[in-house]
Write an enzyme that holds these catalytic residues in place. Sequence first.
Site, PDB file in Angstrom:
ATOM      1  N   SER A  89       0.873  -1.256   0.093  1.00  0.00           N
ATOM      2  CA  SER A  89       0.137  -0.135   0.211  1.00  0.00           C
ATOM      3  C   SER A  89       0.817   1.215   0.006  1.00  0.00           C
ATOM      4  CB  SER A  89      -0.836  -0.029   1.336  1.00  0.00           C
ATOM      5  OG  SER A  89      -1.768   1.151   1.043  1.00  0.00           O
ATOM      6  N   ASP A 116      -2.593   6.157  -3.524  1.00  0.00           N
ATOM      7  CA  ASP A 116      -1.189   5.571  -2.991  1.00  0.00           C
ATOM      8  C   ASP A 116      -1.054   4.532  -3.684  1.00  0.00           C
ATOM      9  OD1 ASP A 116      -3.524   3.901  -2.134  1.00  0.00           O
ATOM     10  OD2 ASP A 116      -2.705   3.351  -0.266  1.00  0.00           O
ATOM     11  N   ASP A 161      -1.406   1.254  -3.975  1.00  0.00           N
ATOM     12  CA  ASP A 161      -2.289   0.265  -4.660  1.00  0.00           C
ATOM     13  C   ASP A 161      -3.568   0.878  -4.751  1.00  0.00           C
ATOM     14  OD1 ASP A 161      -3.128   0.646  -1.770  1.00  0.00           O
ATOM     15  OD2 ASP A 161      -3.528  -1.550  -1.662  1.00  0.00           O
ATOM     16  N   ASP A 211      -6.052   2.086  -3.318  1.00  0.00           N
ATOM     17  CA  ASP A 211      -7.273   2.109  -2.374  1.00  0.00           C
ATOM     18  C   ASP A 211      -7.541   3.355  -1.429  1.00  0.00           C
ATOM     19  OD1 ASP A 211      -5.337   1.356  -0.293  1.00  0.00           O
ATOM     20  OD2 ASP A 211      -6.144  -0.427   0.280  1.00  0.00           O
TER      21      ASP A 211
END
Length: 446
Positions: free
Chosen positions: A101, A244, A246, A248
């Site tokens: 992440s 960010d 990834d 999400d």
Amino acid sequence: MSQKYFGTDGIRGKVGDFPMTPDFVMKLGWAAGTVLAADGTKAVLVGKDTRASGYMIESALEAGLSAAGVDIALAGPIPTPAVAYLASTFRADAGVVISASHNPYYDNGIKFFGRNGAKLGEAQQKAIEEQLQYAIENGIKCVDSGMLGKARRVEDAAGRYIEFCKGTFSSELSLEGLKIVVDSANGAAYKVAPSVFEELGANVINIANTPNGVNINNECGATSLASLSDAVKTHKANLGIAVDGDADRIMFVDENGETIDGDEILYLIARDAKQTGYKGGVVGTLMSNLGLEIALKELGIPFVRTKVGDRYVVEKLNETGWRIGGETSGHILNLDYTFTGDAIIAALQVLSIVVKSGYSLAQIKLGMTKLPQCMVNVRHENLSSVLLHDSVKEAVAAVEEQLGEDGRLVLRKSGTEPLIRVMVEAKDNETANLLANKLADVIRAN
């Protein structure tokens, strides 16, 4: 058995150190495959972000899943919420994301999604940990050769997800006339995010969209907004969007370069939903700004808090029957569209409000005033015991007494890093900073 490896967002750590080693990941893949197969899973969709370590972890995970008799569909670099959505599109029974992440490139992690796109519950995580412990102590029990899982690369995963995202934006609206700076964090959305906004008509200026395996989240993305703010002002853009690593979580900056965080995004989405007939409430977390709670109350919108972690937000939404929730950090959920935090879909919801209103982002956020908030992260080796020390308890009591009813103190252990997070809200910045840092010093000393 208590959860030993799963944190608030899957399993995460520094690559090369336990548990982010090839041996552990292979055993994790086998353990997850064994548990999921027992629930009827035959195929798993695997996606990843742009970290160089993703190749190694993907291969180890693939070997473990195959040894458990589970087929693997490899989607390559793609946002976490895309995996949650596409698992069903590709007729997979579950999804796996290889990503840390917002963490630096030298970390990586693994998180799992069920058939409905939601993260696995605690019962499934505990079952996986039990099988994982067996594999660590006894090795992997591979299925017969004829039952081994097969792996294949999937085509056009990004294209399908782009169309899904665009489908959440009203066909009666357009982004034409908007100049948007998009910061993709050199991460999983570096192709997808710009494409969605461009195909809906926006003039997109890209930054942090050239991943090289080690520059993910490096002074860019939703956790580092300085370059986005500068770019918005330099290009005289209407607004900026940062995701960010990834994709999400999301943050905005307005036309003045000022940050719009997850609490303000939630307020905008909830206010718009209320105006169009939404009768439910909003779920936030312990970290949600008190200003959000006050602003929603003025609108007649109920608000409740959960533990930090979008999984807990989803659980509370399901419990209440509400649709809207999220975190200050930018995990935004609207169950009308998706069952996990999705930066691009959240961005489109805010952009639709901007387009419909005819006002700028700075103007439409004015209904909410945040209380000054100071967050201090204290790195500590003894997360389980440091908050129990008498000197820490005394310092906590002193801070709470000084704040009274005019602020909040939140202490929590990070679920992804060896950190104690100290958050203080107060009437003014000086008080918030003073009390947060004073308490952080006491924690460091113990």
